[in-house]
Motif scaffolding. Structure first.
Motif, PDB file in Angstrom:
ATOM      1  N   ALA A   1    -116.329 -11.266  67.763  1.00 45.87           N
ATOM      2  CA  ALA A   1    -115.543 -10.333  66.947  1.00 45.87           C
ATOM      3  C   ALA A   1    -115.582 -10.728  65.478  1.00 45.87           C
ATOM      4  CB  ALA A   1    -114.105 -10.295  67.459  1.00 45.87           C
ATOM      5  N   ALA A   2    -115.477 -12.034  65.203  1.00 49.16           N
ATOM      6  CA  ALA A   2    -115.498 -12.503  63.818  1.00 49.16           C
ATOM      7  C   ALA A   2    -116.832 -12.220  63.143  1.00 49.16           C
ATOM      8  CB  ALA A   2    -115.201 -14.000  63.768  1.00 49.16           C
TER       9      ALA A   2
ATOM     10  N   THR B   1    -115.461  -7.077  74.167  1.00 50.75           N
ATOM     11  CA  THR B   1    -114.558  -6.786  75.277  1.00 50.75           C
ATOM     12  C   THR B   1    -114.506  -7.974  76.228  1.00 50.75           C
ATOM     13  OG1 THR B   1    -115.079  -4.427  75.168  1.00 50.75           O
ATOM     14  CG2 THR B   1    -114.074  -5.233  77.202  1.00 50.75           C
ATOM     15  N   ILE B   2    -113.276  -8.330  76.660  1.00 51.64           N
ATOM     16  CA  ILE B   2    -113.079  -9.311  77.712  1.00 51.64           C
ATOM     17  C   ILE B   2    -112.068  -8.759  78.710  1.00 51.64           C
ATOM     18  CG2 ILE B   2    -113.607 -11.302  76.252  1.00 51.64           C
ATOM     19  CD1 ILE B   2    -110.600 -11.842  76.026  1.00 51.64           C
ATOM     20  N   VAL B   3    -111.983  -9.404  79.870  1.00 50.93           N
ATOM     21  CA  VAL B   3    -111.046  -8.996  80.915  1.00 50.93           C
ATOM     22  C   VAL B   3    -110.036 -10.113  81.139  1.00 50.93           C
ATOM     23  CG1 VAL B   3    -110.808  -8.379  83.350  1.00 50.93           C
ATOM     24  CG2 VAL B   3    -112.763  -7.553  82.048  1.00 50.93           C
ATOM     25  N   THR B   4    -108.769  -9.762  81.324  1.00 49.96           N
ATOM     26  CA  THR B   4    -107.744 -10.776  81.545  1.00 49.96           C
ATOM     27  C   THR B   4    -106.627 -10.262  82.438  1.00 49.96           C
ATOM     28  OG1 THR B   4    -106.034 -12.126  80.500  1.00 49.96           O
ATOM     29  CG2 THR B   4    -106.598 -10.078  79.409  1.00 49.96           C
ATOM     30  N   ASN B   5    -106.094 -11.151  83.268  1.00 47.25           N
ATOM     31  CA  ASN B   5    -104.849 -10.849  83.965  1.00 47.25           C
ATOM     32  C   ASN B   5    -103.694 -11.659  83.397  1.00 47.25           C
ATOM     33  OD1 ASN B   5    -105.495 -13.376  84.899  1.00 47.25           O
ATOM     34  ND2 ASN B   5    -105.618 -12.808  87.060  1.00 47.25           N
ATOM     35  N   GLN B   6    -103.928 -12.292  82.236  1.00 48.55           N
ATOM     36  CA  GLN B   6    -102.895 -13.063  81.544  1.00 48.55           C
ATOM     37  C   GLN B   6    -102.917 -12.741  80.051  1.00 48.55           C
ATOM     38  OE1 GLN B   6    -102.309 -17.267  83.033  1.00 48.55           O
ATOM     39  NE2 GLN B   6    -104.419 -16.953  83.680  1.00 48.55           N
TER      40      GLN B   6
ATOM     41  N   LEU C   1    -105.741 -17.266  71.575  1.00 49.27           N
ATOM     42  CA  LEU C   1    -106.691 -16.689  70.619  1.00 49.27           C
ATOM     43  C   LEU C   1    -106.136 -16.647  69.201  1.00 49.27           C
ATOM     44  CD1 LEU C   1    -108.056 -13.724  72.743  1.00 49.27           C
ATOM     45  CD2 LEU C   1    -109.471 -15.517  71.705  1.00 49.27           C
ATOM     46  N   TRP C   2    -104.878 -16.243  69.058  1.00 55.47           N
ATOM     47  CA  TRP C   2    -104.396 -15.877  67.739  1.00 55.47           C
ATOM     48  C   TRP C   2    -103.212 -16.698  67.248  1.00 55.47           C
ATOM     49  CZ3 TRP C   2    -108.375 -13.280  66.472  1.00 55.47           C
ATOM     50  CH2 TRP C   2    -108.976 -12.408  67.365  1.00 55.47           C
ATOM     51  N   GLY C   3    -102.336 -17.172  68.135  1.00 61.32           N
ATOM     52  CA  GLY C   3    -101.129 -17.835  67.656  1.00 61.32           C
ATOM     53  C   GLY C   3    -100.354 -16.905  66.755  1.00 61.32           C
ATOM     54  N   ASP C   4    -100.138 -17.327  65.512  1.00 57.38           N
ATOM     55  CA  ASP C   4     -99.418 -16.506  64.543  1.00 57.38           C
ATOM     56  C   ASP C   4    -100.343 -15.621  63.707  1.00 57.38           C
ATOM     57  OD1 ASP C   4     -96.996 -17.600  65.333  1.00 57.38           O
ATOM     58  OD2 ASP C   4     -97.173 -19.266  63.914  1.00 57.38           O
ATOM     59  N   GLU C   5    -101.643 -15.681  63.979  1.00 65.96           N
ATOM     60  CA  GLU C   5    -102.597 -14.907  63.188  1.00 65.96           C
ATOM     61  C   GLU C   5    -102.633 -13.454  63.646  1.00 65.96           C
ATOM     62  OE1 GLU C   5    -104.195 -16.295  60.620  1.00 65.96           O
ATOM     63  OE2 GLU C   5    -103.123 -18.149  61.093  1.00 65.96           O
ATOM     64  N   LYS C   6    -103.083 -12.574  62.796  1.00 64.07           N
ATOM     65  CA  LYS C   6    -103.245 -11.170  63.139  1.00 64.07           C
ATOM     66  C   LYS C   6    -104.453 -11.009  64.051  1.00 64.07           C
ATOM     67  CE  LYS C   6    -103.966  -6.559  61.183  1.00 64.07           C
ATOM     68  NZ  LYS C   6    -104.187  -5.770  59.940  1.00 64.07           N
ATOM     69  N   PRO C   7    -104.297 -10.395  65.219  1.00 62.49           N
ATOM     70  CA  PRO C   7    -105.435 -10.211  66.128  1.00 62.49           C
ATOM     71  C   PRO C   7    -106.524  -9.343  65.505  1.00 62.49           C
ATOM     72  CG  PRO C   7    -103.360  -9.875  67.281  1.00 62.49           C
ATOM     73  CD  PRO C   7    -103.029  -9.953  65.819  1.00 62.49           C
ATOM     74  N   SER C   8    -107.749  -9.635  65.863  1.00 62.75           N
ATOM     75  CA  SER C   8    -108.878  -8.843  65.388  1.00 62.75           C
ATOM     76  C   SER C   8    -108.911  -7.499  66.087  1.00 62.75           C
ATOM     77  CB  SER C   8    -110.193  -9.583  65.644  1.00 62.75           C
ATOM     78  OG  SER C   8    -111.299  -8.738  65.394  1.00 62.75           O
ATOM     79  N   GLU C   9    -109.138  -6.454  65.331  1.00 62.52           N
ATOM     80  CA  GLU C   9    -109.259  -5.118  65.908  1.00 62.52           C
ATOM     81  C   GLU C   9    -110.564  -4.961  66.683  1.00 62.52           C
ATOM     82  OE1 GLU C   9    -108.792  -2.331  62.770  1.00 62.52           O
ATOM     83  OE2 GLU C   9    -106.648  -2.742  62.483  1.00 62.52           O
ATOM     84  N   LYS C  10    -111.485  -5.895  66.493  1.00 65.23           N
ATOM     85  CA  LYS C  10    -112.783  -5.809  67.168  1.00 65.23           C
ATOM     86  C   LYS C  10    -112.779  -6.452  68.552  1.00 65.23           C
ATOM     87  CE  LYS C  10    -115.797  -5.285  63.148  1.00 65.23           C
ATOM     88  NZ  LYS C  10    -116.307  -3.970  63.604  1.00 65.23           N
ATOM     89  N   LEU C  11    -111.696  -7.123  68.917  1.00 71.34           N
ATOM     90  CA  LEU C  11    -111.630  -7.769  70.220  1.00 71.34           C
ATOM     91  C   LEU C  11    -110.649  -7.017  71.129  1.00 71.34           C
ATOM     92  CD1 LEU C  11    -112.352  -9.949  72.203  1.00 71.34           C
ATOM     93  CD2 LEU C  11    -110.739 -11.484  71.080  1.00 71.34           C
ATOM     94  N   THR C  12    -111.165  -6.493  72.219  1.00 71.95           N
ATOM     95  CA  THR C  12    -110.361  -5.731  73.170  1.00 71.95           C
ATOM     96  C   THR C  12    -110.179  -6.549  74.446  1.00 71.95           C
ATOM     97  OG1 THR C  12    -111.195  -3.619  72.330  1.00 71.95           O
ATOM     98  CG2 THR C  12    -110.218  -3.621  74.541  1.00 71.95           C
TER      99      THR C  12
END
Length: 329
Positions: free
Chosen positions: A55-56, A62-67, A75-86
């Motif tokens: 994404a960067a 795209t990734i899959v998660t049940n958590q 991935l992000w902590g306090d950072e703003k999530p990337s719009e490119k990562l779903t």
């Protein structure tokens, strides 16, 4: 319903958040463009790092998660999530439809399992790599399988110091070689799809180290500080120290990099750049950048850690890969 169960299995394998030989006869060019969509499958920190790196570097990923909450924190902590990562879930028909759509549109597929002894199950190969007539590149993060410097002392280090130490045992050798053979056969079913294999030793690190945040290194991101609270905890957080001064990278042609040898027990929890180690941040970078290079079709190469305060720049990565291509061509 069967597809939904398989997607659930894929997500379940990905939730394990504990810390190909070259073929010369036909070279297909499936390298992806700079903004091509990517799907990443696997488990553990290196899986998340590979997705975040894609994404960067500008790839809709795209990734899959049940958590989802745990993943978002890592991935992000306090950072703003990337719009490119779903991050797709696994609980609805819509999740399955969106995953199938992402796989169908993906120009790049990265397969990255963090835990030694885990590979993509056979029953998921058809899910992740359905037949396609589109140009496509697959990148596999595998292990160094040559056995050099990796014997009884590595097994002792894994048992006594660090469960994530890579041990070259007959069982693990059979597992990885068998999977690489199956994956290559699957990839060759689609005429415009090709494969590059990235090899690693003991995976270490993955957090921001000295950095003020997990994203202040731009196109070379890390996981958040919550990564250092995962897995086995030691009196001294050597994982954090490792991420501070081992950001250098050496790319090795083929399957040639050695393990730690007689230093295995000392190296298991060392914060220094040790022989046999591969930094997760560097491996994630190598996997995504390898998706982009035509010259690496049906080639394999290794990633070794080197001492450095800062990760390579884009220009330095270009130079490293140019040097590598001369050796594997």
């Amino acid at each position: 319903r069967r597809m939904a169960r398989l997607i659930c299995l894929l997500a379940g394998l990905a939730s394990g958040l504990r810390v190909a030989g070259p073929a010369r006869s036909v070279v297909r060019m499936g390298a992806i463009g700079p903004a091509a969509p990517v799907v990443v499958v696997g488990n553990g920190p290196v899986y998340l790092l590979t997705a975040k790196t894609a994404a960067a570097l500008g790839h809709p990923t795209t990734i899959v998660t049940n958590q989802p909450e745990k993943y978002a924190e890592l991935l992000w902590g306090d950072e703003k999530p990337s719009e490119k990562l779903t991050m797709l879930g696994v609980s609805t028909d819509s999740d399955v439809e969106r995953f199938n759509k992402a796989i169908g549109e993906a120009a790049g597929v990265a397969i990255c399992y963090d835990l030694p002894g885990q590979v993509l199950p056979d029953n998921l190969l058809n899910v992740v790599l359905p037949p396609s007539d589109r140009s496509r590149r697959v990148a596999l993060l595998s292990r160094h399988l040559n056995g050099k410097g990796n014997g009884a002392l590595c097994a002792a280090a894994k048992a006594s110091a660090n469960s994530e130490v890579w041990v070259h045992s007959p069982a693990s050798l059979e597992l990885y070689k068998s999977f690489e053979t199956k994956l290559e056969a699957k990839v060759r079913e689609s005429p415009d799809t090709d494969l590059v294999t990235v090899r690693c030793g003991t995976l270490k690190g993955g957090g921001p180290g000295y950095a003020d945040s997990a994203t202040d290194t731009g196109a070379s991101p890390s996981l958040s500080y919550s990564f250092y609270r995962q897995g086995q905890q030691d009196l001294v957080n050597w994982r954090l120290l490792f991420d501070c001064d081992t950001n250098g990278v050496q790319l090795t042609p083929g399957d040639t990099a050695p393990g730690p040898g007689w230093k295995a027990i000392l190296a298991a929890t060392s914060a220094e750049a040790e022989q046999g180690d591969s930094g997760r941040v560097a491996c994630a970078q190598a996997v995504i950048r390898a998706l982009r290079l035509d010259e690496l079709a049906w080639r394999d190469f290794g990633v070794e850690t080197r001492k450095a305060r800062h990760p390579p720049t884009d220009g330095e990565w270009d130079t490293k890969f140019a040097d590598l291509i001369k050796k594997v061509a």
